[in-house]
Design a protein around this motif. Structure first.
Motif, PDB file in Angstrom:
ATOM      1  N   ALA A 218       0.625  -1.287  -0.337  1.00 54.45           N
ATOM      2  CA  ALA A 218       0.132   0.013   0.101  1.00 54.45           C
ATOM      3  C   ALA A 218       0.827   1.177  -0.309  1.00 54.45           C
ATOM      4  CB  ALA A 218      -1.117  -0.015   1.030  1.00 54.45           C
ATOM      5  N   ASP A 219       1.954   1.040   0.314  1.00 59.71           N
ATOM      6  CA  ASP A 219       2.976   2.150   0.780  1.00 59.71           C
ATOM      7  C   ASP A 219       3.347   2.796  -1.031  1.00 59.71           C
ATOM      8  OD1 ASP A 219       3.358   2.364   3.551  1.00 59.71           O
ATOM      9  OD2 ASP A 219       5.035   1.021   3.720  1.00 59.71           O
ATOM     10  N   SER A 220       2.729   2.264  -2.140  1.00 59.20           N
ATOM     11  CA  SER A 220       3.597   2.268  -3.346  1.00 59.20           C
ATOM     12  C   SER A 220       2.471   3.346  -3.992  1.00 59.20           C
ATOM     13  CB  SER A 220       3.535   1.154  -4.300  1.00 59.20           C
ATOM     14  OG  SER A 220       1.528   0.695  -4.218  1.00 59.20           O
ATOM     15  N   GLY A 221       1.420   3.627  -3.268  1.00 62.00           N
ATOM     16  CA  GLY A 221       0.533   4.472  -3.770  1.00 62.00           C
ATOM     17  C   GLY A 221      -0.694   4.009  -4.786  1.00 62.00           C
ATOM     18  N   LEU A 222      -0.440   3.811  -5.474  1.00 60.87           N
ATOM     19  CA  LEU A 222      -0.650   2.971  -6.831  1.00 60.87           C
ATOM     20  C   LEU A 222      -1.231   1.099  -6.478  1.00 60.87           C
ATOM     21  CD1 LEU A 222       2.917   3.854  -9.210  1.00 60.87           C
ATOM     22  CD2 LEU A 222       1.148   4.620  -9.056  1.00 60.87           C
ATOM     23  N   MET A 223      -1.861   1.603  -8.191  1.00 62.82           N
ATOM     24  CA  MET A 223      -2.760  -0.064  -8.045  1.00 62.82           C
ATOM     25  C   MET A 223      -2.868   0.258 -10.267  1.00 62.82           C
ATOM     26  SD  MET A 223      -5.861  -1.692  -6.155  1.00 62.82           S
ATOM     27  CE  MET A 223      -7.152  -2.790  -7.589  1.00 62.82           C
ATOM     28  N   LEU A 224      -3.171  -1.721  -9.905  1.00 66.04           N
ATOM     29  CA  LEU A 224      -2.762  -1.687 -11.098  1.00 66.04           C
ATOM     30  C   LEU A 224      -4.568  -2.117 -11.584  1.00 66.04           C
ATOM     31  CD1 LEU A 224      -2.073  -2.045 -14.068  1.00 66.04           C
ATOM     32  CD2 LEU A 224      -0.890  -3.905 -13.071  1.00 66.04           C
ATOM     33  N   ILE A 225      -4.968  -1.971 -12.131  1.00 68.25           N
ATOM     34  CA  ILE A 225      -6.037  -3.074 -12.908  1.00 68.25           C
ATOM     35  C   ILE A 225      -6.127  -2.956 -14.840  1.00 68.25           C
ATOM     36  CG2 ILE A 225      -8.637  -3.360 -13.195  1.00 68.25           C
ATOM     37  CD1 ILE A 225      -9.190  -0.926 -11.209  1.00 68.25           C
TER      38      ILE A 225
ATOM     39  N   LEU B 121      -4.764   4.929  -9.378  1.00 64.95           N
ATOM     40  CA  LEU B 121      -5.060   3.518 -10.287  1.00 64.95           C
ATOM     41  C   LEU B 121      -4.093   3.914 -11.507  1.00 64.95           C
ATOM     42  CD1 LEU B 121      -8.368   2.875  -9.552  1.00 64.95           C
ATOM     43  CD2 LEU B 121      -6.383   2.256  -7.815  1.00 64.95           C
ATOM     44  N   PHE B 122      -4.228   3.146 -11.955  1.00 60.53           N
ATOM     45  CA  PHE B 122      -3.528   3.197 -13.645  1.00 60.53           C
ATOM     46  C   PHE B 122      -4.151   1.637 -13.913  1.00 60.53           C
ATOM     47  CE2 PHE B 122       0.112   0.545 -11.880  1.00 60.53           C
ATOM     48  CZ  PHE B 122       0.698   0.065 -12.182  1.00 60.53           C
ATOM     49  N   THR B 123      -4.230   1.570 -15.457  1.00 64.64           N
ATOM     50  CA  THR B 123      -4.706   0.449 -15.769  1.00 64.64           C
ATOM     51  C   THR B 123      -3.441   0.111 -17.408  1.00 64.64           C
ATOM     52  OG1 THR B 123      -6.519  -0.447 -17.508  1.00 64.64           O
ATOM     53  CG2 THR B 123      -6.318   1.922 -17.105  1.00 64.64           C
ATOM     54  N   LEU B 124      -3.381  -0.871 -17.611  1.00 62.30           N
ATOM     55  CA  LEU B 124      -2.753  -0.933 -18.993  1.00 62.30           C
ATOM     56  C   LEU B 124      -3.333  -1.697 -19.878  1.00 62.30           C
ATOM     57  CD1 LEU B 124       0.627  -2.363 -17.047  1.00 62.30           C
ATOM     58  CD2 LEU B 124       0.014   0.100 -18.155  1.00 62.30           C
TER      59      LEU B 124
END
Length: 243
Positions: free
Chosen positions: A12-19, A134-137
């Protein structure tokens, strides 16, 4: 639920999540789409290169991820659950006969089996990790089969609907690397942004929706190169938005 998605653990420390909605061409054994097996290797069935790229990018950023484990021809997870194309009958000139034959009850059952668990779990992970962005690829084909005369020359595209905060940071950073970047190209997030509308815009979370041309990430070396390129841009965009 291995039938629907897989998860990549992260901090969670990354401050990011990928979907990643379109990372797989898997069709469950009990579903027959009625298409030639070769269709499952095309962009209509899977975002080519995204599965490998997602693992590499999430690893570099040490961020959690949810990765679809079912083909977009079974259920397109990047559509609203009640959108007709959530169980597509046609895609870039390819007819999907089993989907065309679905009655409403069968279509609802398909959505219940795949769409709701996937997006339900994505929502749980966002609640748990509370990311800053958030980010998505995704990946896109250089040339659609139904529009063979039209080239899609961008190396990558950044898509957005109403919230363009992250896009405005990331696009010039990518362009500074000498890349040809589509601003809401090869298609517009104003028209197709279902997953980020649901999980980011509805929460007021900034997001980065990244499309990479699939011939650039189709092999291991291409995916490695683009992971090295994208991971710092994603992190820099996150940091810029926190200031």
């Amino acid at each position: 639920m291995k039938d629907v998605y897989r998860e990549i653990e992260g901090s969670a420390d990354s401050g990011l999540m990928l979907i990643a909605d379109h990372a797989s061409n898997r069709v469950p054994d009990d579903i027959d789409l009625g298409v030639h097996p070769s269709v499952l290797d095309k962009h209509v069935a899977v975002d080519i290169g995204v599965d490998r790229l997602s693992g590499l990018v999430a690893g570099r950023l040490e961020c959690p991820a949810i990765i679809a484990n079912v083909s977009r021809l079974v259920v397109d997870l990047h559509r609203e659950h009640d959108h007709p194309d959530a169980t597509p009958a046609h895609s870039d000139g390819h007819h999907i006969p089993a989907n065309a034959a679905l009655d409403e009850a069968a279509r609802r059952a398909r959505i219940e089996r795949f769409w709701h668990p996937y997006h339900g779990r994505a929502s749980e992970l966002i609640d748990h990790h509370d990311p800053d962005m958030l980010f998505t690829l995704h990946s896109f084909t250089p040339r659609l089969e139904t529009r063979a005369h039209e080239s899609r020359p961008w190396h990558a595209g950044i898509l957005y609907n109403q919230d363009d905060r992250a896009a405005r940071v990331a696009i010039p950073k990518l362009e500074a690397l000498g890349l040809h970047v589509g601003d809401n190209q090869p298609y517009s997030g104003l028209e197709l942004n279902a997953t980020m509308d649901l999980h980011a815009e509805a929460r007021g979370l900034p997001y980065l929706a990244i499309e990479v041309r699939n011939d650039l990430i189709a092999d291991a070396e291409g995916a490695r190169k683009w992971a090295e390129l994208l991971a710092p841009i994603i992190a820099e965009t996150r940091d810029a938005l926190k200031k």
